[in-house]
Design a protein around this motif. Structure first.
Motif, PDB file in Angstrom:
ATOM      1  N   ARG A 107       1.500  -0.694   0.035  1.00  0.00           N
ATOM      2  CA  ARG A 107       0.168   0.159  -0.042  1.00  0.00           C
ATOM      3  C   ARG A 107       1.149   0.891   0.192  1.00  0.00           C
ATOM      4  O   ARG A 107       0.660   2.389  -0.826  1.00  0.00           O
ATOM      5  CB  ARG A 107      -0.404   0.103   1.033  1.00  0.00           C
ATOM      6  N   ARG A 108       1.991   1.078   0.547  1.00  0.00           N
ATOM      7  CA  ARG A 108       2.689   2.520   0.447  1.00  0.00           C
ATOM      8  C   ARG A 108       2.860   3.090  -0.155  1.00  0.00           C
ATOM      9  O   ARG A 108       3.312   4.085  -1.104  1.00  0.00           O
ATOM     10  CB  ARG A 108       3.554   1.587   1.618  1.00  0.00           C
ATOM     11  N   LEU A 109       3.929   1.821  -1.534  1.00  0.00           N
ATOM     12  CA  LEU A 109       4.486   1.508  -2.476  1.00  0.00           C
ATOM     13  C   LEU A 109       3.206   2.495  -3.895  1.00  0.00           C
ATOM     14  O   LEU A 109       3.547   3.470  -4.218  1.00  0.00           O
ATOM     15  CB  LEU A 109       4.868   0.034  -3.603  1.00  0.00           C
ATOM     16  N   VAL A 110       2.306   2.178  -3.480  1.00  0.00           N
ATOM     17  CA  VAL A 110       0.874   2.193  -4.359  1.00  0.00           C
ATOM     18  C   VAL A 110       0.999   3.803  -3.821  1.00  0.00           C
ATOM     19  O   VAL A 110       0.385   4.931  -4.931  1.00  0.00           O
ATOM     20  CB  VAL A 110      -0.690   1.942  -4.275  1.00  0.00           C
ATOM     21  N   GLU A 111       0.720   3.898  -2.636  1.00  0.00           N
ATOM     22  CA  GLU A 111       0.357   5.642  -2.315  1.00  0.00           C
ATOM     23  C   GLU A 111       1.464   5.962  -3.037  1.00  0.00           C
ATOM     24  O   GLU A 111       0.600   7.363  -2.974  1.00  0.00           O
ATOM     25  CB  GLU A 111       1.270   5.148  -0.370  1.00  0.00           C
ATOM     26  N   VAL A 112       2.578   6.836  -2.992  1.00  0.00           N
ATOM     27  CA  VAL A 112       4.290   7.044  -3.159  1.00  0.00           C
ATOM     28  C   VAL A 112       3.929   7.124  -4.972  1.00  0.00           C
ATOM     29  O   VAL A 112       3.614   8.739  -5.490  1.00  0.00           O
ATOM     30  CB  VAL A 112       5.038   7.428  -2.745  1.00  0.00           C
ATOM     31  N   ASP A 113       3.352   6.491  -5.327  1.00  0.00           N
ATOM     32  CA  ASP A 113       4.274   6.013  -6.496  1.00  0.00           C
ATOM     33  C   ASP A 113       2.663   6.438  -7.604  1.00  0.00           C
ATOM     34  O   ASP A 113       2.766   6.186  -8.743  1.00  0.00           O
ATOM     35  CB  ASP A 113       4.796   5.139  -7.291  1.00  0.00           C
ATOM     36  N   LEU A 114       1.036   6.185  -7.202  1.00  0.00           N
ATOM     37  CA  LEU A 114       0.057   6.267  -8.388  1.00  0.00           C
ATOM     38  C   LEU A 114      -0.783   7.043  -6.868  1.00  0.00           C
ATOM     39  O   LEU A 114      -1.720   8.282  -7.398  1.00  0.00           O
ATOM     40  CB  LEU A 114      -1.086   4.934  -7.430  1.00  0.00           C
ATOM     41  N   TYR A 154       5.194  -2.067  -7.684  1.00  0.00           N
ATOM     42  CA  TYR A 154       5.492  -1.102  -8.717  1.00  0.00           C
ATOM     43  C   TYR A 154       5.468  -1.188 -10.044  1.00  0.00           C
ATOM     44  O   TYR A 154       4.369   0.183 -10.468  1.00  0.00           O
ATOM     45  CB  TYR A 154       7.206  -0.785  -8.356  1.00  0.00           C
ATOM     46  N   THR A 155       5.050  -1.969 -10.457  1.00  0.00           N
ATOM     47  CA  THR A 155       4.292  -1.759 -11.843  1.00  0.00           C
ATOM     48  C   THR A 155       2.546  -2.251 -11.180  1.00  0.00           C
ATOM     49  O   THR A 155       1.771  -1.713 -12.503  1.00  0.00           O
ATOM     50  CB  THR A 155       4.205  -4.137 -11.640  1.00  0.00           C
ATOM     51  N   THR A 156       2.451  -2.740 -10.672  1.00  0.00           N
ATOM     52  CA  THR A 156       0.365  -1.966 -10.607  1.00  0.00           C
ATOM     53  C   THR A 156       0.327  -0.226 -10.108  1.00  0.00           C
ATOM     54  O   THR A 156      -0.159   0.303 -11.477  1.00  0.00           O
ATOM     55  CB  THR A 156       0.206  -2.486  -8.401  1.00  0.00           C
TER      56      THR A 156
END
Ligand SMILES: NC(=O)c1ccc[n+]([C@@H]2O[C@H](COP(=O)([O-])OP(=O)(O)OC[C@H]3O[C@@H](n4cnc5c(N)ncnc54)[C@H](OP(=O)(O)O)[C@@H]3O)[C@@H](O)[C@H]2O)c1
Length: 250
Positions: A107-114, A154-156
């Motif tokens: 979730r943290r990764l999707v938060e910053v990247d999307l 990241y890919t998501t």
């Protein structure tokens, strides 16, 4: 007559621009005439980036802000003057395998990247709609259309960012706002430092890309200047790969 790539008279906000690709984009937009808000979470790194841009003859100021802090983003945007160009560049990566990632890490990764690009775009686009013009550029990745093992979050997120680019081109086009993405390939920036040191990765990349080499950070900048400029006035919903031919070649 105004030069078709001139950005003079405009203000640009580039997220995550104290280092890496973001810094090169900010410096190039400033060189093309924009006043640039240089963003990041570390005041000292921001100050150094702003100084470097000003030394090159550009106009820039720091904008200390964590783009994942939604309340702070809303507050900060309310206090800004008009922003004509937004580059959503800040991003992070987590190369653990999918099964090794807790849901909160995903979730943290999707938060910053999307999610952060979506929120910042919504807040800034209100002013662009009122003015009837604006440029939004999302820094996606070749991990938008492609996937490799150990990169699921990241890919998501980057795939979602490409979809968001298309969706917002449709939503905001009637208001005179263009929304495009840049898909960088493999660049010589800090998050790739480990790969850069690995000779096997270098050899693989020289076979895998049409140009046979890593991208130099400054090679991202021309695409951003183009998409921000009057020359790209009829370009929207597009994903511009800057990848040395990675997507075109196998
Ligand atoms: N390099 C490549 O090969 C490559 C390939 C494809 C896509 N991309 C994409 O290009 C973008 C830039 O990558 P890069 O390689 O230049 O990485 P980088 O050098 O790590 O730069 C990322 C920047 O984002 C900032 N940042 C991170 N989280 C932030 C937050 N929550 N709020 C504000 N700023 C934040 C960081 O600054 P602070 O930590 O100081 O805040 C840093 O300056 C990313 O979106 C990345 O996914 C890069």
């Amino acid at each position: 007559m105004t030069h078709p790539f001139s950005l003079s008279g405009s203000t640009a906000l580039v997220t995550g621009s104290a280092s890496g690709l973001g810094f090169e984009i900010a410096a190039a937009l400033a060189q093309a005439g924009a006043h640039v808000l240089v963003n990041g979470r570390d005041a000292a790194r921001l100050a150094a980036a702003v100084t470097a841009i000003i030394r090159r003859g550009g106009h820039a100021e720091p904008l200390l802000l964590d783009v994942c802090d939604a309340a702070a983003v809303t507050r900060t945007v309310a206090g800004l003057g008009p922003v004509h160009i937004l580059v959503n560049n800040a991003g992070a990566r987590d190369r653990r395998g999918f099964l090794d990632m807790a849901q909160d890490d995903f979730r943290r990764l999707v938060e910053v990247d999307l999610m952060a690009p979506a929120h910042l775009t919504r807040e800034l686009a209100r002013g662009m709609v009122a003015r009837g013009s604006g440029r939004i550029i999302n820094i996606a990745s070749i991990a938008g259309p492609l996937a490799r093992a150990g990169d699921a979050a990241y890919t998501t997120a980057k795939g979602g960012l490409v979809a968001l680019t298309r969706a917002l081109a449709a939503d905001l086009g009637p208001h005179g706002i263009t929304v495009n993405a840049i898909a960088p390939g493999y660049f010589l920036t800090e998050p790739n430092a480990e790969f850069v040191r690995d000779q096997a990765v270098g050899e693989w990349l020289s076979r895998r890309t049409a140009l046979g080499r890593w991208g130099r950070p400054e090679e991202i900048a021309g695409a951003a200047v183009f998409l921000a400029s009057p020359a790209a006035s009829y370009v929207t919903g597009h994903v511009l790969a800057v990848d040395g031919g990675y997507l075109a070649h196998f």
